[in-house]
Structure formats: C-alpha cells, structure tokens
Design an enzyme around this catalytic site. Structure first.
Site, mmCIF file in Angstrom:
data_model
loop_
_atom_site.group_PDB
_atom_site.id
_atom_site.type_symbol
_atom_site.label_atom_id
_atom_site.label_comp_id
_atom_site.label_asym_id
_atom_site.label_seq_id
_atom_site.Cartn_x
_atom_site.Cartn_y
_atom_site.Cartn_z
ATOM 1 N N ASP A 326 39.534 29.094 61.914
ATOM 2 C CA ASP A 326 40.729 29.790 61.536
ATOM 3 C C ASP A 326 40.831 31.133 62.364
ATOM 4 O OD1 ASP A 326 43.206 29.776 59.888
ATOM 5 O OD2 ASP A 326 42.368 31.543 58.756
ATOM 6 N N GLU A 355 41.336 27.988 66.209
ATOM 7 C CA GLU A 355 43.076 28.274 66.035
ATOM 8 C C GLU A 355 43.520 29.068 66.952
ATOM 9 O OE1 GLU A 355 46.409 29.239 62.829
ATOM 10 O OE2 GLU A 355 44.418 30.150 62.614
ATOM 11 N N ASP A 422 51.062 24.984 58.390
ATOM 12 C CA ASP A 422 51.617 26.478 58.911
ATOM 13 C C ASP A 422 52.932 26.360 59.395
ATOM 14 O OD1 ASP A 422 49.660 28.371 58.030
ATOM 15 O OD2 ASP A 422 48.208 27.792 59.817
#
Length: 578
Positions: A326, A355, A422
C-alpha cells in the site's frame, strides 16, 4: 526529417536485457516521419582489416502514439556485448544516429556508438512465471461473505444494507472458504485480499498489529486453512501490507502518545515536534493528513527490521504467494530494495506488487517490484469503453504510449485492473450499460499482463466511490447477472486455453475501421484478431486477405467473406493456428 524527435537512451525501456541471451532495443521518432529504421550492431572487439564488423537488422514499427513512432528490435549478441547505432531513412534522406549525434556516413570510431557493455542475466527483469498465467480476483474481506456470525461485532449491520464509511457487516475467512466454488467456477486462479491484519476500521489499512489477524475475520489457523484450500484449487494468494504508515492504535505509536520525547519509539515515526497534536493540527507525518495513520520511518533500523521480519513471517508461516504494498510510492526505494532481497530469499517466486498510480519505471528495474497496480491503463480503458470519453484513435495512442513506457517483461507481469475498493465500480462508471461493460471485459481479459476482477463485477454489482463501491457481495443467484457471469467466465476460459490470448502472443493494433478498435495477438503458431465496435451503429469492416477463412472464436463458425459486419456494441474474435 525532424532530428530533434529521434531519441534513444541505453537504459530502462529503450535498451534492456529481456532474458539471459536477448537484448531489446527501442528508438522513437516523430510520427510518420521515418520510413525505415535499421539497427547497426556488433561486438566492440571484433574487427577485420581495421574495420569494425557489424550486422544490420531492420527494426519493426512496434506502435505509435499521438506524437511518436516506436521502433523495436530484439538481438542476441554472441558474446553478450554490444555497440550499436541506428540508420534512419525517410524524406529522401538517410542518416546515422549514435550516442554522439547524427552522421551522414557510418563513423569509423566506435566510441561514437551506443553501448550495452555486457548482458548480465541477473540484471534482466524477472517476475515470477506463474503470474503471466494468472487472473486475479480482489476481495474486500469485510464485505465478501459472513461465514461465522459468532465473530461479528455488536454493531454489525444486516448483510446487504447500505454501507457508510464506518459500517461493519461481518465478512470473514469462513465466508470466503464457503464461497471458493464461485471463484473456481468463474475460473480465477489468484486472490488479492485487502488487509487482514488486526486494525480498528472495516478496511484494515490502519494496522494495529502486523503479526496478528483481525479477530473479526477469524484466527491464524483458519487463515492457514483458507490458504491451503486455495492452493489445493491451484489459486494463488496475495496479502496486502501497509508499510508506509501504521494505525493510531499501533503499540509503538501509543507509546509515543503516552511518553512523548521519552518514548523509545519516537524515532519510529516522522515527528516534527511535541505535543503530537494541537487542536486539529498534527505535528507528525501521516498518510495525507489522516491523524489515525502516522507515517512510519523506514530509515530507522528498528522499523526496517520489524517490517522486513513481518514480510518474511507471513511467507514462511502461511505460504502466501504475493505481497501487495500500500502507498508504495511514498516509501524509499532503498527500503523496497531490501524488502525484495528479504522476501525473495525465502520464496524466490513470490510476486511483489506496489500501489503506484503513475509512471513507475523507477520501481520496475528488477530490484524492487515485479509490478504496480496499472491505474494508467485502467483510466485509459475505462475512459474509452465505459465512459465513451475518447475516440478510437485517442485510445490506441494512449495504450501504445503506455506499452512503450516499459520493457516487454514488465508489461507481461503488469497488474491490470478496471476498478477497486478505491474507485467507483466499473458498471456504475459505464452508466449501467452492460454491453459496454462486456466490451471492457473483453479488452481487459485479452490484453497483455495479469488482469484482476473486483469482487462482484462479474455479476453486475454497482457502486459509486467509497463506501458504495464496498457494498456486500450479492449471493442470491436471482439477484445476480448470470449472463454477465458466463460472459466473463468464457473470456477467462479462452485466456487459459489459448496461449496467444494470454501472454504468449505479441500485441499490435491494426487499422481496419476508424470507429472500431482492432488488434492482433500473435505467436509462431497462433493468430488472433479482435475487432471491437463500441458505437451505437453497425460497422462494416473489410478484412485483409490473410484473415479470411479464420474461425469465429466466439461462435465456432468460419468467416469466409472479406467483409465483416460488427453489430453496435459488438465484437468479433477470429482465430487460426498454423
């Protein structure tokens, strides 16, 4: 000839080791400015009668974007060394392009040429081979299935009701175990779980304990059972790690809150001054300005060791196959290099996914990640197929630009997605147009890389941005779009069955109709032609002679005519083997 637009750099996507014996070389020029480019190459130490001995290879025009043409060649240097230049022809002139500029004739001094000093196999970008054959399925555990109501919090809401950002619905490991048949029927062979570690929120991106599973989901033994069952079904498992920041209730941060400057953990975080908070202002770095997510100081040796041990622990003890990282772009490259060495030493074929939402070449040079979440491609595909915001030419230009931004080896392992926890769901973005969604899935699942499906997209779930995109999975078949499910299922089956449909085929756009998107996937024994019509009108496409007689892969019929009618929001897939 516009010399200012001719460009090559012996690094990254322009010159790289594809494998232990092959070097890929690319050059770009102004669009439609050159007619031909030849690669001039040879070993720097082979001379005869005072002249450098070189070979010539015509480069392939591998694609174009709005401004540039891209030229490509693969060579196998006999002694793993190269000096090379380019002969560029166009506009009734021919010039030699080298590291030191342009020449009317081939320079005798090879010091002028570009250099690839030595092909070291260890320098070749190598993602795990299994990834290239994987179709991922992203699961948000809290919303997938409630298999053990005894684990539910007191404030758990009724399954399927509308969520808000703080809602809990009771999804857990047992629920996922109970529903693996659904995933196996769909055909996926990789699951990406958003975080499962102990945290305070429903999304679990605020880790409280990196070495414990969240009790809402079950216990470690149940997670082990889930992973073992996935592996028995030949499904890989990827967990999500949050190493950029911790949660507010992470014990070291609580110690800093309690003991201030006397805390032995004060250097675990990026603290500006004490007290840590005055009013609404925080005096420490965080994810954004979210006070509940203090940023970890990965330059601190204790933090670094803790996180690296965490990464290794879940591989050793649970046999996970991949890590998704992340907010990876906000952590230092130095940390990720050490992370790669640590996890690959335990499991060499573990997949490392970062990410990163933007250009990611800095992370994809073989020393950090195997892939990033390919939001650049997602935006392009969604804008064209789902939103109708781009023309066919704009779409092709952007895809070509993206493909030529990275080495082929990077593209083959790219983690391609359409939506996620997201973003709004793809069907909602498509204004709930199922036919547009099918075309989106068609391109998504026939493109180079490793595709991912967000849970519920295959049955027609909708949802705006968080929290609506994180709604509970729909399990009543009468409420599911089974036609859409079977459509996606068939695409995955074709991807598994036909190598060229997957990653064992070159990708190239072909211009057959201005409103349609046409492309080929080819290898030595197979040819696929895809024609996608995203418009509201039927289009007629005249096929080149070499596509005649190919089989319609979707229907099984043979196409004998040189003309093909593609219905509105329809498609044609032609296939032949040598």
């Amino acid at each position: 000839m516009l010399k200012e637009a001719i460009y090559h750099r012996p690094k990254n996507n322009f010159a790289y080791a594809y494998d232990e014996k092959t070097v890929h070389i690319m050059m770009k020029s102004k669009k439609q400015d050159l007619d031909r480019v030849d690669l001039l190459y040879g070993d720097p130490y082979i001379w005869k009668d005072g002249a450098w001995q070189y070979k010539t290879k015509e480069m392939k025009l591998s694609g174009s974007d709005e401004w540039f043409d891209y030229w490509f060649a693969a060579v196998e240097p006999e002694f793993r060394r190269l000096r090379y230049g380019f002969e560029c022809s166009g506009q009734a002139e021919s010039i030699i392009y080298t590291e030191r500029g342009f020449y009317a004739e081939l320079p005798k001094d090879i010091g002028s040429f570009f250099a690839f000093p030595f092909l070291h196999a260890v320098d070749a970008f190598k993602a795990p081979e299994w990834v290239k054959e994987t179709v991922w399925y992203q699961i948000f555990p809290e919303r997938f299935a409630d298999g053990d109501p005894h684990l539910n919090r007191k404030d758990t809401k009724k399954w399927g009701t509308s969520p808000d950002k703080t809602s809990f619905f009771g999804g857990d490991f047992q629920g996922i175990l109970n529903r693996l048949d659904h995933l196996q029927e769909l055909g996926i062979n990789g699951i990406y779980f958003t975080p499962v570690f102990q945290a305070e929120t429903n999304h679990k991106y605020d880790t409280t304990n990196y070495l414990a599973v969240d009790p809402q989901f079950g216990n470690k033994e149940l997670l082990k059972n889930l992973i073992r069952e996935c592996h028995r079904r030949e499904i890989k498992v990827m967990l999500d790690a949050v190493f950029n920041h911790s949660g507010y209730c992470f014990a070291p941060f609580q110690d800093v809150l309690k003991n201030g400057e006397k805390s032995k953990y004060k250097d675990w975080f990026h603290i500006h001054r004490f007290p840590l908070q005055e009013g609404d202002t925080i005096h420490y770095d965080a994810f954004g300005f979210e006070k509940a997510m203090p940023k970890l100081n990965t330059e601190n040796p204790e933090v670094r060791n803790y996180l690296l041990q965490t990464a290794v622990y879940w591989i050793k003890e649970f046999d996970i196959d991949a890590w998704r990282l992340d907010v990876a772009n906000e952590v230092s490259h130095d940390f990720w290099r050490e992370f790669r060495r640590a996890v690959k030493s335990v499991k060499p074929d573990v997949y490392i996914l970062g990410e990163v939402w933007h250009d990611s070449m800095a992370w994809l040079q073989g020393d950090q990640f195997d892939a990033v979440m390919n939001y650049r491609l997602a935006d392009t595909v969604v804008d064209f197929f789902a939103k109708g915001k781009a023309t066919a030419n704009q779409f092709k230009n952007e895809v070509s630009h993206l493909l030529h931004s990275y080495p082929l080896s990077v593209n083959e392992a790219a983690f391609n997605l359409l939506d996620s926890h997201d973003t709004p769901r793809i069907l909602t973005v498509a204004d709930e147009d199922k036919e547009s969604l099918k075309l989106t899935f068609l391109f998504h699942l026939s493109f180079i890389g490793t595709p991912c499906i967000y849970y519920g997209d295959e049955i027609g779930m909708t949802g705006e941005s968080d929290p609506d995109c994180r709604k509970c999975m729909i399990w009543g078949e009468s409420e599911q779009d089974r036609d859409l499910f079977h459509f996606v299922q068939k695409l995955i089956e074709l991807r598994k069955k036909i190598p060229a449909f997957c990653n064992q085929g070159d990708f190239a756009f072909i211009d057959l109709h201005p409103a349609a998107v046409s492309y080929t996937r080819k290898n030595e024994t197979e040819t696929l032609l895809f024609i996608i019509n995203p418009t509201e009108q039927t289009v007629e496409v005249n096929l080149p002679d070499h596509f005649k007689g190919m089989a319609n892969l979707w229907t099984g019929d043979s196409l004998e005519s040189s003309a093909a009618l593609i219905q509105k929001k329809g498609f044609l897939i032609l296939y032949k083997q040598k």
